[in-house]
Design a protein around this motif. Sequence first.
Motif, PDB file in Angstrom:
ATOM      1  N   GLY A 298       0.791  -1.224   0.000  1.00  0.00           N
ATOM      2  CA  GLY A 298       0.000   0.000   0.000  1.00  0.00           C
ATOM      3  C   GLY A 298       0.820   1.269   0.000  1.00  0.00           C
ATOM      4  O   GLY A 298       0.303   2.353   0.271  1.00  0.00           O
ATOM      5  N   MET A 299       2.101   1.163  -0.335  1.00  0.00           N
ATOM      6  CA  MET A 299       2.968   2.335  -0.362  1.00  0.00           C
ATOM      7  C   MET A 299       3.022   2.973  -1.742  1.00  0.00           C
ATOM      8  O   MET A 299       3.604   4.042  -1.915  1.00  0.00           O
ATOM      9  CB  MET A 299       4.380   1.938   0.083  1.00  0.00           C
ATOM     10  N   LEU A 300       2.451   2.310  -2.718  1.00  0.00           N
ATOM     11  CA  LEU A 300       2.404   2.826  -4.087  1.00  0.00           C
ATOM     12  C   LEU A 300       1.061   2.489  -4.694  1.00  0.00           C
ATOM     13  O   LEU A 300       0.646   1.329  -4.690  1.00  0.00           O
ATOM     14  CB  LEU A 300       3.544   2.200  -4.911  1.00  0.00           C
ATOM     15  N   GLN A 301       0.404   3.506  -5.199  1.00  0.00           N
ATOM     16  CA  GLN A 301      -0.867   3.318  -5.879  1.00  0.00           C
ATOM     17  C   GLN A 301      -0.629   3.331  -7.386  1.00  0.00           C
ATOM     18  O   GLN A 301       0.303   3.947  -7.875  1.00  0.00           O
ATOM     19  CB  GLN A 301      -1.853   4.440  -5.504  1.00  0.00           C
ATOM     20  N   GLY A 302      -1.463   2.654  -8.123  1.00  0.00           N
ATOM     21  CA  GLY A 302      -1.322   2.661  -9.572  1.00  0.00           C
ATOM     22  C   GLY A 302      -0.428   1.535 -10.061  1.00  0.00           C
ATOM     23  O   GLY A 302      -0.063   0.619  -9.336  1.00  0.00           O
ATOM     24  N   ALA A 303      -0.067   1.633 -11.346  1.00  0.00           N
ATOM     25  CA  ALA A 303       0.655   0.556 -12.018  1.00  0.00           C
ATOM     26  C   ALA A 303       2.117   0.501 -11.592  1.00  0.00           C
ATOM     27  O   ALA A 303       2.684   1.478 -11.100  1.00  0.00           O
ATOM     28  CB  ALA A 303       0.563   0.738 -13.526  1.00  0.00           C
ATOM     29  N   ASN A 304       2.723  -0.651 -11.779  1.00  0.00           N
ATOM     30  CA  ASN A 304       4.156  -0.821 -11.554  1.00  0.00           C
ATOM     31  C   ASN A 304       4.887  -0.103 -12.686  1.00  0.00           C
ATOM     32  O   ASN A 304       4.675  -0.407 -13.858  1.00  0.00           O
ATOM     33  CB  ASN A 304       4.501  -2.307 -11.569  1.00  0.00           C
ATOM     34  N   PRO A 305       5.752   0.876 -12.380  1.00  0.00           N
ATOM     35  CA  PRO A 305       6.395   1.651 -13.459  1.00  0.00           C
ATOM     36  C   PRO A 305       7.275   0.807 -14.367  1.00  0.00           C
ATOM     37  O   PRO A 305       7.529   1.197 -15.505  1.00  0.00           O
ATOM     38  CB  PRO A 305       7.218   2.699 -12.689  1.00  0.00           C
ATOM     39  N   VAL A 306       7.756  -0.342 -13.892  1.00  0.00           N
ATOM     40  CA  VAL A 306       8.575  -1.201 -14.748  1.00  0.00           C
ATOM     41  C   VAL A 306       7.754  -1.688 -15.940  1.00  0.00           C
ATOM     42  O   VAL A 306       8.281  -1.839 -17.053  1.00  0.00           O
ATOM     43  CB  VAL A 306       9.131  -2.394 -13.946  1.00  0.00           C
ATOM     44  N   ASP A 307       6.469  -1.887 -15.722  1.00  0.00           N
ATOM     45  CA  ASP A 307       5.611  -2.366 -16.808  1.00  0.00           C
ATOM     46  C   ASP A 307       5.359  -1.298 -17.859  1.00  0.00           C
ATOM     47  O   ASP A 307       4.866  -1.601 -18.959  1.00  0.00           O
ATOM     48  CB  ASP A 307       4.274  -2.862 -16.243  1.00  0.00           C
ATOM     49  N   ASP A 308       5.680  -0.040 -17.542  1.00  0.00           N
ATOM     50  CA  ASP A 308       5.518   1.041 -18.516  1.00  0.00           C
ATOM     51  C   ASP A 308       6.661   1.084 -19.526  1.00  0.00           C
ATOM     52  O   ASP A 308       6.582   1.814 -20.513  1.00  0.00           O
ATOM     53  CB  ASP A 308       5.435   2.398 -17.800  1.00  0.00           C
ATOM     54  N   MET A 309       7.735   0.342 -19.248  1.00  0.00           N
ATOM     55  CA  MET A 309       8.850   0.291 -20.208  1.00  0.00           C
ATOM     56  C   MET A 309       8.525  -0.742 -21.282  1.00  0.00           C
ATOM     57  O   MET A 309       8.776  -1.935 -21.121  1.00  0.00           O
ATOM     58  CB  MET A 309      10.164  -0.086 -19.498  1.00  0.00           C
TER      59      MET A 309
END
Length: 585
Positions: free
Chosen positions: A301-312
Amino acid sequence: MCATRNQREVPENFYRPDHGRTLNWYVRLVPPTPLKGMPGVREFRKSTGTADLRRAKAIGSQLIADKRAEWDQLLAKAKGPATSPRVLTHDLIEHICARRLYHWMRLDDEARFEGDGYDDAAGAALAQLCQVTDQSMRSVVQRGKASPEWGNVLDVIDLWCMQVDCLVERTDPLYPQLVRAFAEVERDAAGRLLRRTDGEATPTPAKPAAEGDMLSAMNDPYRDYKRQTSGAKHLGTSLNIWSRLITHMGDVPLASVKGADLYEFLEARMRAPDKPWSMKHAHGLVKRTLREVFGLARTRGMLQGANPVDDMEVMPMLTAKEERARKKPRHPFTDAQLTTVFTSDWYQAGSDRWRGKMGRDLAARYWVPLVCLFHGNRVREVLQLVASDISSAGAVPVVHFRAELEGEQADLLAAGTARSVKNEATERVVPLHPTLCTLGFVEFVQQRRQADGEHAMLFPSSLPTPGGKNPILGRAYEQAFLRYVRDELAFGRGFGNHSFRHQLEDRIRDAQRPGHQWPAGMAQAYTGRKRLRGQDVGLIETEGSESAYGRGHGPAMLLEYVKTLNFDGVTLPAPYGAWAMEAKS
């Protein structure tokens, strides 16, 4: 004349109020520029309690000294311990300035509406402060570094950034934008306060939303998570990857990291002038590690939204030539190099050049290279052996490479560490090479068993110092041997403990000949390798799904094939008993 003389005698920072209600002397002290705007820090005014200037000087000087000492402590506290600087972004600049405006207006709310309010003198002082602030900030915006206020304003900015845990560097490319934005917000705050002083109901802006958890907030959670499934070396590598991201981006909020940021980070590391990452490393372990950390942040619960690695959607690339240049060379020892090792100072039992653990643990210096020579081990597989790992299967002496112990090993527990293996294939029971038996290895193990028990560490120097931050079995030996062969013996880059493993693989390949080829899977079973090396495919038989059934290759059968390995070109040291006696003589 008297009036002139009295005025001349009045020290700096002393005054009498103009309202005429008292003749007592007061002291007035303006806080240092970096402290202006800090909660609870205001211009210091206090009565000495006497109209006698001579007495007032003594009392006032002490008041001033005490207040300056208090402000010095605040300055030291505000600077705090060294922390990693943040990399400025437009969003971060906006956040810093929004908090500054809210800070000014809330201080005024507390003083004006929740405290005693402003009398005429206090109101006049506030108006003067606002006017001076406006003039100073206009000067900085208009004249830049040529402004006489430039240094003071930068000190105020830096102190404010430290107060809000946003330490920044003046060399940051966006620092000039921060200066301009900060100057504008200071003028905005001054204007709002002046309008309030003129009677306008100027509202206080809403409190800026918190930035959220920073990248560094994942350090401990990820360490605890990864420690459950990883050995010390892999854990350290994974933590180092995360640390490098923080160094590259600054300790920014988790939520602010985008796929483009990670792409830029990977590209920078792959093209770094010092120890650049290979494409294989960046696309493999690094990407998996980053996905894992951000995934853990989302789960907690420390990050909301998508995993930024998946944006690459794509990854930075290297040419084939660049990729080859980044790979760490790993060369096998030649027979000549092995002879050099076994006849060098490393094998001079009575040599006084060795200090510390390598000076005391002669057995490690003698046996570890030899076991690695004949078994092709990863070096820590040998360094973590205990006496109970050496036994027999029928008439065949065997060594059991494994992580689990048959009983409790008090020394390991005291050192706060545990044995580990790289993977499932690493755990194996194999025949002890006959040459090791000839050199006295079985007798050595029995001596250790008699001295310290059934589960005695064969090489006590492998135990890390109790209470260490990152205890790793065998670090002392591993580093000492690597430095010795690379630097002292001048073998150069690419030679080290792993060179034993590579030379044995070459001997196994050389042993394959028509009518004498090793059965499928036997080579991997002996060396603890999960897959064949690329250069061995087609030369050494591999097993298929049948490897999951039955007991596998027995030690007695395996021994017959191990005997075919040729070490004739290597000059070996004297048997251990005679060699150890040399140290005592």
